[in-house]
Design an enzyme around this catalytic site. Structure first.
Site, PDB file in Angstrom:
ATOM      1  N   GLU A  36       0.859  -1.114   0.067  1.00  0.00           N
ATOM      2  CA  GLU A  36       0.165   0.091   0.104  1.00  0.00           C
ATOM      3  C   GLU A  36       0.766   1.127  -0.091  1.00  0.00           C
ATOM      4  OE1 GLU A  36      -2.402   2.592  -0.460  1.00  0.00           O
ATOM      5  OE2 GLU A  36      -3.315   0.598  -0.410  1.00  0.00           O
ATOM      6  N   GLY A  41      -7.027   0.641   3.726  1.00  0.00           N
ATOM      7  CA  GLY A  41      -8.221   0.652   3.502  1.00  0.00           C
ATOM      8  C   GLY A  41      -8.628   1.240   1.950  1.00  0.00           C
ATOM      9  N   GLY A  42      -7.479   1.803   1.479  1.00  0.00           N
ATOM     10  CA  GLY A  42      -7.851   2.220   0.039  1.00  0.00           C
ATOM     11  C   GLY A  42      -8.907   3.687   0.064  1.00  0.00           C
ATOM     12  N   SER A 187     -24.459  12.130 -13.269  1.00  0.00           N
ATOM     13  CA  SER A 187     -25.702  11.578 -12.390  1.00  0.00           C
ATOM     14  C   SER A 187     -25.801  10.135 -12.071  1.00  0.00           C
ATOM     15  CB  SER A 187     -26.956  11.981 -12.919  1.00  0.00           C
ATOM     16  OG  SER A 187     -27.506  11.280 -14.051  1.00  0.00           O
ATOM     17  N   GLY A 188     -24.624   9.532 -11.907  1.00  0.00           N
ATOM     18  CA  GLY A 188     -24.610   7.903 -11.445  1.00  0.00           C
ATOM     19  C   GLY A 188     -24.742   8.359  -9.838  1.00  0.00           C
ATOM     20  N   ALA A 274     -18.197  13.917 -11.740  1.00  0.00           N
ATOM     21  CA  ALA A 274     -18.718  12.487 -11.394  1.00  0.00           C
ATOM     22  C   ALA A 274     -18.915  11.802 -12.597  1.00  0.00           C
ATOM     23  CB  ALA A 274     -19.784  12.516 -10.584  1.00  0.00           C
ATOM     24  N   HIS A 450     -43.985  -7.017  11.089  1.00  0.00           N
ATOM     25  CA  HIS A 450     -45.065  -6.078  10.935  1.00  0.00           C
ATOM     26  C   HIS A 450     -44.894  -5.500  12.099  1.00  0.00           C
ATOM     27  CE1 HIS A 450     -48.316  -3.570  10.060  1.00  0.00           C
ATOM     28  NE2 HIS A 450     -48.939  -3.554  11.331  1.00  0.00           N
TER      29      HIS A 450
END
Length: 471
Positions: A36, A41-42, A187-188, A274, A450
């Site tokens: 790493e 944790g990336g 808009s993903g 994005a 329920h």
């Protein structure tokens, strides 16, 4: 350089796919190392999945506070303390990263800090680690790439992160001040989550999408529902729209956009890109080894194998769906295969759920109705609205929908699609149904508690066969 050291498995990248694969390898008795260059944790734990959910939780709480009157409560003059919101998010990320450090020690996995590259070896490629405490040459019987991906940019038209006015996800998570106006390009799930967060916190938000609908990988009916709900919150959308150029002058971004209604110019304090992701395949030595790469993603065979003996790849670097849980699942499949356990099946993207943690949430698994129709099968489609569910009404969240799609002949659950409060937690029920190859019969016979939101899952199944009880 340190002396060469040999492992059964060397994993490059410690994101969810990499660290989970390392843990499973250790459980199976393999001597394992993970390389790493940044935080354990990336991206997911440090700059993606986890800290964004912390931000979105803050916006959810703020939304509830500003609507306290709807619940018979009075809260005077609520305000956003942005620095505290960001601090909480970073603290959550740090806690999770520390957790991965603990897991590496617990499972006796060597963490090699540095930047890795590959060279031709006698068997699997050799791993050269540079620029860190783990510097050295290492050999592994097997090598796994879990290097992830990064935000896509288009520099030629100005879609390039500058860290100040034009952001990717990393910058969008640590704002020093709340922008008055925000332009989100794409808009993903990532784009919609940030649009939802910033709008709830008070920014004027516009989202530009090149395709003809938002959340384009989702079922068309869910996309339409989300367009309506997010629009009610004040988010503006431009679909079938292209950003032709983006320029920044004195801290203000100006976007030239062509849309269905003609060309227009938009100005914004901040811009979030994005527009997809690019696999991290550069400077690893893949070209010299002859590793097959298509459109910045490593080609694998469904069991994580590349075209180079002893070299595997998992997660975002191998292509869509770009999801942490997909990477974790792939990592386990690959490691168990290496250990000699016969894989039960190839990796099946149709059984991977997708979640968008906006308000309202979106969750899905399997085929959309459009995709199912293209198979030529006869379908049975059931829908159930949140307004018909007692728990949703009690929560003050009556806007939502659950949709299920079945093969009319076999009863196979082809797909499930949901939008509304809590659906990212509910979707797993349908994932189990798909993985277990359950039919409508087993789902109808299942007893749902329920009052819960999960009752809508049952009702949607019943509705597909003309048997709903509460609409």
């Amino acid at each position: 350089m340190a002396d060469a050291k040999t492992y059964d498995l060397i994993i490059i990248g410690s994101g969810p796919g990499g660290y989970v694969a390392a843990i499973r390898a250790s459980q199976l008795g393999m001597k394992t190392a993970i390389v790493e260059r940044a935080e354990l944790g990336g991206i997911c734990l440090n700059w993606g999945c986890i800290p964004t959910k912390a931000l979105l939780r803050s916006s959810e709480v703020f939304h509830l506070i500003t609507h306290a009157k709807d619940y018979g409560l009075s809260v005077e003059n609520p305000k956003v303390m942005l620095d505290a919101v960001v601090k909480r998010s970073r603290g959550v990320a740090q806690q999770l990263s520390n957790g991965v450090t603990f897991l590496m020690k617990k499972h006796k996995i060597d963490v090699l800090v540095g930047t890795a590259r590959l060279e031709k070896g006698a068997g699997a490629p050799k791993v050269i680690v540079e620029k860190g405490k783990g510097e050295g040459t290492y050999t592994g019987k097997h090598v796994m790439l879990a290097t992830g991906a990064r935000a896509r940019e288009i520099p030629d038209i100005g879609l390039k992160v500058d860290g100040k006015t034009v952001w990717a996800y990393r910058e969008a998570m640590v704002p020093t001040e709340m922008p008055k106006t925000l332009l989100v390009i794409g808009s993903g799930a990532i784009g919609i989550e940030f649009a939802s967060f910033y709008r709830t916190m008070g920014a004027e938000v516009t989202v530009v999408e090149a395709l003809d609908r938002i959340l384009p990988v989702e079922d068309a009916e869910i996309s339409a529902f989300m367009l309506k709900q997010l629009g009610r919150q004040g988010i503006k959308f431009l679909t079938s729209a292209q950003v032709k150029s983006l320029k920044v002058d004195k801290g203000v971004a100006t976007a030239e956009i062509t849309a269905k209604d003609g060309a227009q110019t938009l100005k914004a304090d901040k811009v979030i890109l994005a527009i997809g992701i690019v696999g991290n395949v550069e400077n690893i030595g893949l070209e010299a080894l002859g590793v097959k790469v298509e459109k910045t993603h490593i080609v694998v065979d469904g069991f994580g194998k590349t075209n180079v003996p002893g070299l595997y790849a998992i997660g975002d670097v191998t292509g869509p769906p770009w999801l942490a849980h997909k990477a974790m699942h792939e990592g386990v499949i690959v490691v168990e295969g290496i250990a000699g356990q016969t894989p039960k099946h190839k990796f099946d993207p149709w059984n991977v759920p997708g979640c968008t943690y906006s308000h309202p949430q979106v969750a899905s698994v399997g085929m959309t109705e459009e995709a199912a129709k293209k198979t030529g099968r006869k379908l049975k489609v059931g829908k159930f609205p949140f307004i018909g569910n007692g728990k949703a009404i009690a929560l003050g969240e009556p806007e939502g929908i659950v949709k299920t799609i079945f093969d009319a002949d076999s009863g196979e659950l082809l797909g499930a699609h949901m939008a509304g409060e809590g659906v990212t937690e509910l979707i797993q029920g349908y994932c189990i149904a798909r993985q277990g190859e359950l039919t409508e019969a087993e789902l109808m016979e299942t007893v749902f508690p329920h009052p819960t939101l999960s009752e809508m899952m049952h009702e949607s199944v019943l509705a597909a066969y003309g048997r709903p009880l509460h609409i």
